[in-house]
Motif scaffolding. Structure first.
Motif, PDB file in Angstrom:
ATOM      1  N   ARG A  19       1.169  -1.111  -0.003  1.00 16.80           N
ATOM      2  CA  ARG A  19      -0.167  -0.053  -0.298  1.00 16.80           C
ATOM      3  C   ARG A  19       1.064   1.590   0.190  1.00 16.80           C
ATOM      4  N   LEU A  20       1.672   1.513   0.524  1.00 15.62           N
ATOM      5  CA  LEU A  20       3.200   2.713   0.967  1.00 15.62           C
ATOM      6  C   LEU A  20       3.377   2.293  -0.472  1.00 15.62           C
ATOM      7  N   ALA A  21       3.497   1.790  -0.998  1.00 15.70           N
ATOM      8  CA  ALA A  21       4.801   1.544  -2.012  1.00 15.70           C
ATOM      9  C   ALA A  21       3.610   1.746  -3.316  1.00 15.70           C
ATOM     10  N   GLY A  22       2.504   1.798  -3.135  1.00 17.40           N
ATOM     11  CA  GLY A  22       1.298   1.955  -4.111  1.00 17.40           C
ATOM     12  C   GLY A  22       1.401   0.540  -5.629  1.00 17.40           C
ATOM     13  N   VAL A  23       1.762  -0.165  -5.011  1.00 17.42           N
ATOM     14  CA  VAL A  23       1.866  -1.788  -5.641  1.00 17.42           C
ATOM     15  C   VAL A  23       1.110  -2.917  -5.443  1.00 17.42           C
ATOM     16  N   SER A  24       1.139  -3.756  -6.457  1.00 21.84           N
ATOM     17  CA  SER A  24       0.334  -5.050  -5.704  1.00 21.84           C
ATOM     18  C   SER A  24       1.121  -5.988  -4.395  1.00 21.84           C
ATOM     19  N   HIS A  25       0.923  -6.925  -3.861  1.00 23.62           N
ATOM     20  CA  HIS A  25       1.686  -7.541  -2.818  1.00 23.62           C
ATOM     21  C   HIS A  25       2.316  -8.605  -3.411  1.00 23.62           C
ATOM     22  N   GLN A  26       2.145  -8.611  -4.718  1.00 18.92           N
ATOM     23  CA  GLN A  26       2.414  -9.894  -5.590  1.00 18.92           C
ATOM     24  C   GLN A  26       3.851  -9.136  -5.987  1.00 18.92           C
ATOM     25  N   THR A  27       3.926  -7.772  -6.123  1.00 18.08           N
ATOM     26  CA  THR A  27       5.369  -7.266  -7.292  1.00 18.08           C
ATOM     27  C   THR A  27       6.187  -6.691  -5.688  1.00 18.08           C
ATOM     28  N   VAL A  28       5.556  -6.748  -4.794  1.00 18.49           N
ATOM     29  CA  VAL A  28       6.737  -6.605  -3.038  1.00 18.49           C
ATOM     30  C   VAL A  28       7.660  -7.897  -3.525  1.00 18.49           C
ATOM     31  N   GLU A  35      13.415 -11.268  -8.155  1.00 22.73           N
ATOM     32  CA  GLU A  35      14.000 -12.533  -8.761  1.00 22.73           C
ATOM     33  C   GLU A  35      13.835 -11.545 -10.567  1.00 22.73           C
ATOM     34  N   GLY A  36      13.756  -9.772  -9.687  1.00 25.60           N
ATOM     35  CA  GLY A  36      13.669  -9.129 -11.911  1.00 25.60           C
ATOM     36  C   GLY A  36      12.819  -9.054 -11.961  1.00 25.60           C
ATOM     37  N   GLY A  37      13.193  -8.211 -13.535  1.00 25.96           N
ATOM     38  CA  GLY A  37      11.972  -7.382 -14.031  1.00 25.96           C
ATOM     39  C   GLY A  37      10.796  -6.362 -13.530  1.00 25.96           C
ATOM     40  N   LEU A  38      11.346  -5.984 -12.952  1.00 30.04           N
ATOM     41  CA  LEU A  38      11.063  -4.728 -11.925  1.00 30.04           C
ATOM     42  C   LEU A  38      11.496  -3.582 -12.930  1.00 30.04           C
ATOM     43  N   LYS A  39      10.427  -2.892 -13.119  1.00 27.84           N
ATOM     44  CA  LYS A  39      11.018  -1.599 -12.953  1.00 27.84           C
ATOM     45  C   LYS A  39      12.368  -0.726 -12.060  1.00 27.84           C
ATOM     46  N   PRO A  40      13.415   0.158 -12.410  1.00 30.10           N
ATOM     47  CA  PRO A  40      13.874   1.048 -11.827  1.00 30.10           C
ATOM     48  C   PRO A  40      13.156   1.657 -10.361  1.00 30.10           C
ATOM     49  N   ALA A  41      11.806   2.692 -10.878  1.00 30.97           N
ATOM     50  CA  ALA A  41      10.735   3.079 -10.105  1.00 30.97           C
ATOM     51  C   ALA A  41      10.319   2.303  -9.279  1.00 30.97           C
ATOM     52  N   THR A  42       9.569   1.582  -9.960  1.00 30.44           N
ATOM     53  CA  THR A  42       8.352   0.342  -8.913  1.00 30.44           C
ATOM     54  C   THR A  42       9.931   0.362  -7.650  1.00 30.44           C
ATOM     55  N   ARG A  43      11.139  -0.484  -8.446  1.00 29.30           N
ATOM     56  CA  ARG A  43      11.833  -1.416  -7.085  1.00 29.30           C
ATOM     57  C   ARG A  43      12.210  -0.006  -6.229  1.00 29.30           C
ATOM     58  N   ASP A  44      12.596   1.230  -6.790  1.00 27.35           N
ATOM     59  CA  ASP A  44      13.295   2.826  -5.670  1.00 27.35           C
ATOM     60  C   ASP A  44      11.555   2.472  -4.980  1.00 27.35           C
ATOM     61  N   SER A  45      10.443   2.803  -5.141  1.00 27.49           N
ATOM     62  CA  SER A  45       9.353   2.857  -4.289  1.00 27.49           C
ATOM     63  C   SER A  45       9.143   1.938  -2.748  1.00 27.49           C
TER      64      SER A  45
END
Length: 337
Positions: A19-28, A35-45
Motif C-alpha cells: 500500500r505504501l509503495a502503491g503496488v500489488s503485494h505480488q510485486t513486493v 526475481e528481477g524484471g521490475l522497473k527501476p521506479a517500482t523497485r525504488d518505491s
C-alpha cells in the motif's frame, strides 16, 4: 529519521509495504525474491517503503509456505589461509542469484560434518556450501531437505590441493627474473607436508635447471617469517643468490629482513618474490612482488554449483581461475659488479 519500534509492536506486513509503495503485494513479493524484471521506479518505491516501515520478511512463515528461505549456509573452519576472500566470492555469487548467506565456523572434521548435515535438514536454508572438507559415505547426503556442495580445494588437514597447489606461476617468476639478468636462484619453501609447498619447490628446481641457471639451493621452511630470516642467514656470502623465490609473502618479508641484517640491498643486491598477495605486501618497504591467488573465483565457482543444485539445474562450467603475478619493488635487474 530511523523508525525504531518497540519489541512488542506488531510487525509490518507485506500488504502494508504494498500500500505504501502503491503496488500489488505480488510485486513486493517479486522484489523480495530478487526475481528481477521490475522497473527501476517500482523497485525504488518498494525499497523506500521497506525502509520506512522497517519491514523484515517472516522467513519461517515463508519457508513453511514455499519451502524457500532465500538463505544459503557457508561452512568454514578456522584456518590461516584466507577464507575471507573465498567467502567474498561465494557471497557475491549468491547475491547475484538473489540469495543471502550465513557463514558458520566449525572446527574439527566430525563436528563440521554433523553441522553440515544438521543445516541441510533444518529447513532454515535452501543449500549448504562447505568450503572445508567433509568426509561422507556414498548416499549419505541423499534425502536431506537441502543440497550440499563440498569444496575440493583442501584436504582433511586444510592444506591446499588442486588449484591451490598450482605452481605454474613459479615458471613465470624465474623466467622473467632470468630475462632481467639474474643467474643465481634460491628458493625458501613452505612446510613440505603441504602439496603446494612441494609443487612450488619441484617446479622451481625444474625451471632453474631447464633454463641453464645456477641453483644455489632450496631451504625447507615452515611458512613463517622466521624461516625466511633463517634461510637468509644460512647463505654463504660468496655463494649469494641474486634472486629468491619465497613460499609466501610472510616468508618473503622475513627474507627481506634477513637481507637487511646481512647488509644486502633489496632489490639491488637480491630480488625477492612472495606468494598470496597479502594485504600488507603492497605497503611494505620495498613493496613485495607476489602471486595473487584467485580465491574469490574459487568461492564463486563453488557457490554457483550450489545454486544450480538448489534450482535443480545442471552445474555450470567453472569459470577459469587465474593466478596472476604482481610485480613490485622487491624485484629488479641485478646490480652490475
Amino acid at each position: 529519521m530511523t523508525d525504531i519500534r518497540p519489541q512488542n509492536a506488531k510487525r509490518p506486513t507485506i500488504m502494508e509495504v504494498a500500500r505504501l509503495a502503491g503496488v500489488s503485494h505480488q510485486t513486493v513479493s517479486r522484489y523480495l525474491r530478487a526475481e528481477g524484471g521490475l522497473k527501476p521506479a517500482t523497485r525504488d518505491s518498494i525499497e523506500r517503503a521497506v525502509q520506512q516501515l522497517n519491514y523484515r520478511p517472516n522467513l519461517v512463515a515463508r519457508s513453511m509456505r514455499t519451502r524457500r528461505t532465500g538463505r544459503l549456509a557457508v561452512v568454514m573452519p578456522r584456518m590461516t589461509y584466507d577464507p575471507a576472500r573465498m567467502v567474498a566470492g561465494a557471497s557475491a555469487a549468491a547475491a547475484e542469484a538473489g540469495f543471502s548467506i550465513e557463514v558458520v565456523s566449525v572446527n574439527g572434521a566430525d563436528a563440521r560434518k554433523q553441522r553440515v548435515l544438521d543445516l541441510a535438514d533444518s529447513g532454515q536454508v535452501e543449500g549448504v556450501l562447505s568450503l572445508a572438507p567433509v568426509s561422507v559415505r556414498p548416499g549419505e547426503l541423499a534425502g536431506l531437505n537441502a543440497p550440499v556442495v563440498i569444496s575440493e580445494d583442501f584436504d582433511d588437514d586444510m592444506r591446499g590441493v588442486g588449484m591451490l597447489a598450482d605452481a605454474s606461476p613459479v615458471v613465470e617468476l624465474v623466467t622473467h627474473l632470468a630475462e632481467q639478468g639474474h643467474r643465481r636462484f634460491f628458493h625458501i619453501g613452505g612446510a613440505r607436508h603441504f602439496a603446494s609447498a612441494r609443487a612450488r619447490a619441484e617446479t622451481f628446481v625444474h625451471t632453474v635447471r631447464r633454463l641453464g641457471l645456477d641453483l644455489v639451493g632450496v631451504y625447507d621452511g615452515d611458512w613463517s617469517g622466521e624461516s625466511g630470516i633463517r634461510a637468509m642467514h644460512s647463505l654463504d656470502e660468496k655463494d649469494r643468490p641474486t634472486a629468491i623465490i619465497a613460499a609466501n609473502d610472510v616468508v618473503a618479508a622475513g627474507a627481506v629482513r634477513g637481507a637487511f641484517e646481512r647488509g644486502w640491498r633489496v632489490p639491488a643486491d637480491v630480488s625477492i618474490t612472495g606468494w598470496d598477495n597479502h594485504v600488507l605486501g603492497q605497503f611494505a618497504l620495498p613493496s613485495l612482488t607476489t602471486v595473487d591467488v584467485d580465491l574469490e573465483g574459487l568461492g564463486r565457482n563453488a557457490m554457483r554449483r550450489l545454486i544450480a543444485a538448489v534450482r535443480g539445474e545442471e552445474a555450470p562450467a567453472a569459470e577459469p581461475l587465474v593466478n596472476r603475478i604482481i610485480w613490485r619493488e622487491s624485484t629488479g635487474a641485478p646490480a652490475r659488479p
